[in-house]
Design a protein around this motif. Structure first.
Motif, PDB file in Angstrom:
ATOM      1  N   LEU A  83      -4.439   6.422  -0.144  1.00  0.00           N
ATOM      2  CA  LEU A  83      -3.809   4.915  -0.228  1.00  0.00           C
ATOM      3  C   LEU A  83      -4.170   4.519  -1.698  1.00  0.00           C
ATOM      4  CD1 LEU A  83      -5.163   5.177   3.849  1.00  0.00           C
ATOM      5  CD2 LEU A  83      -2.569   5.412   2.483  1.00  0.00           C
TER       6      LEU A  83
ATOM      7  N   GLU B  61      -4.457  -6.102  -6.541  1.00  0.00           N
ATOM      8  CA  GLU B  61      -4.286  -5.614  -5.297  1.00  0.00           C
ATOM      9  C   GLU B  61      -2.620  -5.267  -5.806  1.00  0.00           C
ATOM     10  OE1 GLU B  61      -4.334  -8.011  -1.990  1.00  0.00           O
ATOM     11  OE2 GLU B  61      -6.289  -7.236  -1.792  1.00  0.00           O
TER      12      GLU B  61
ATOM     13  N   VAL C  34       0.914  -1.175  -0.109  1.00  0.00           N
ATOM     14  CA  VAL C  34       0.047   0.174  -0.103  1.00  0.00           C
ATOM     15  C   VAL C  34       0.746   0.729  -0.050  1.00  0.00           C
ATOM     16  CG1 VAL C  34      -1.657   1.172   1.203  1.00  0.00           C
ATOM     17  CG2 VAL C  34      -1.221  -1.427   1.403  1.00  0.00           C
TER      18      VAL C  34
ATOM     19  N   SER D 112      -3.689   0.857  -3.229  1.00  0.00           N
ATOM     20  CA  SER D 112      -3.356  -0.875  -2.341  1.00  0.00           C
ATOM     21  C   SER D 112      -4.160  -1.130  -4.469  1.00  0.00           C
ATOM     22  CB  SER D 112      -4.419  -0.716  -1.317  1.00  0.00           C
ATOM     23  OG  SER D 112      -5.558  -0.903  -2.015  1.00  0.00           O
TER      24      SER D 112
END
Length: 193
Positions: free
Chosen positions: A122, A132, A85, A124
């Motif tokens: 953020l 992801e 992340v 991710s």
């Protein structure tokens, strides 16, 4: 004289009430210096026509990306398969393109057009939102360069084999935009098994 003996006796009694411990710190065996990647030099401010611009890696940019690093911190160690992340604090809404590479092995990949809002983001997932971000080999230091643009860039095949060709690619992606609309920042992680 009695007082001296009495004081000496009291001192001896009291000193035996408080044990003294010695701390032993082991010396490291053959300490290995940690190789730090050479960071991008902080952009040098230049005032031109009343506007402050910055020059980083020979490219004129603005200070739009205030912070860019993994949530575990710059230089943190990640194991193969671990989720990544990234924190990106940007001044304006736009798009980030991530150039991910391992300088020693010239392995690289590009994630284009990840939408970001003004403030802390953020990251991710890739720009489609379906994948992801996960850590994968090659092992060692992996660098991540974030390129900010106000609009999506053209999807294409982007490859580089040296720091200079990476800077050329960065300039190629940023040049269609005015200096006040573009920026880039870089961080790194350590990948282990």
């Amino acid at each position: 004289m009695k007082r001296i003996f009495l004081l000496a006796g009291l001192a001896l009694i009291f000193s035996s009430c408080f044990p003294v411990y010695r701390t032993v710190r082991p010396e490291p065996i053959n300490p290995q210096p940690i190789q730090q990647p050479q960071p991008i030099q902080q952009p040098a401010p230049v005032v031109s026509g009343g506007i402050t611009i910055y020059i980083s890696a020979g490219i004129q940019v603005s200070r739009i990306i205030g912070d860019f690093q993994p949530t575990k911190g710059t230089g943190a160690t990640y194991i193969n398969g671990e989720r990544l992340v990234l924190r990106a604090d940007v001044a304006y809404p736009g798009y980030l393109t991530l150039l991910i590479y391992n300088p020693q092995q010239y392995d690289n990949s590009v994630l284009t057009n990840i939408p970001v809002q003004a403030g802390l983001n953020l990251i991710s997932r890739d720009s489609t939102g379906s994948n992801e971000l996960t850590i994968a080999p090659p092992y060692g230091t992996t660098r991540i360069r974030a390129i900010f643009t106000p609009y999506p860039i053209n999807n294409g095949s982007y490859r580089w084999v040296s720091a200079q060709s990476l800077n050329n690619l960065t300039a190629q992606l940023l040049n269609p935009y005015d200096v006040g609309q573009r920026d880039f920042a870089e961080t790194y992680v350590r990948v282990s098994q």
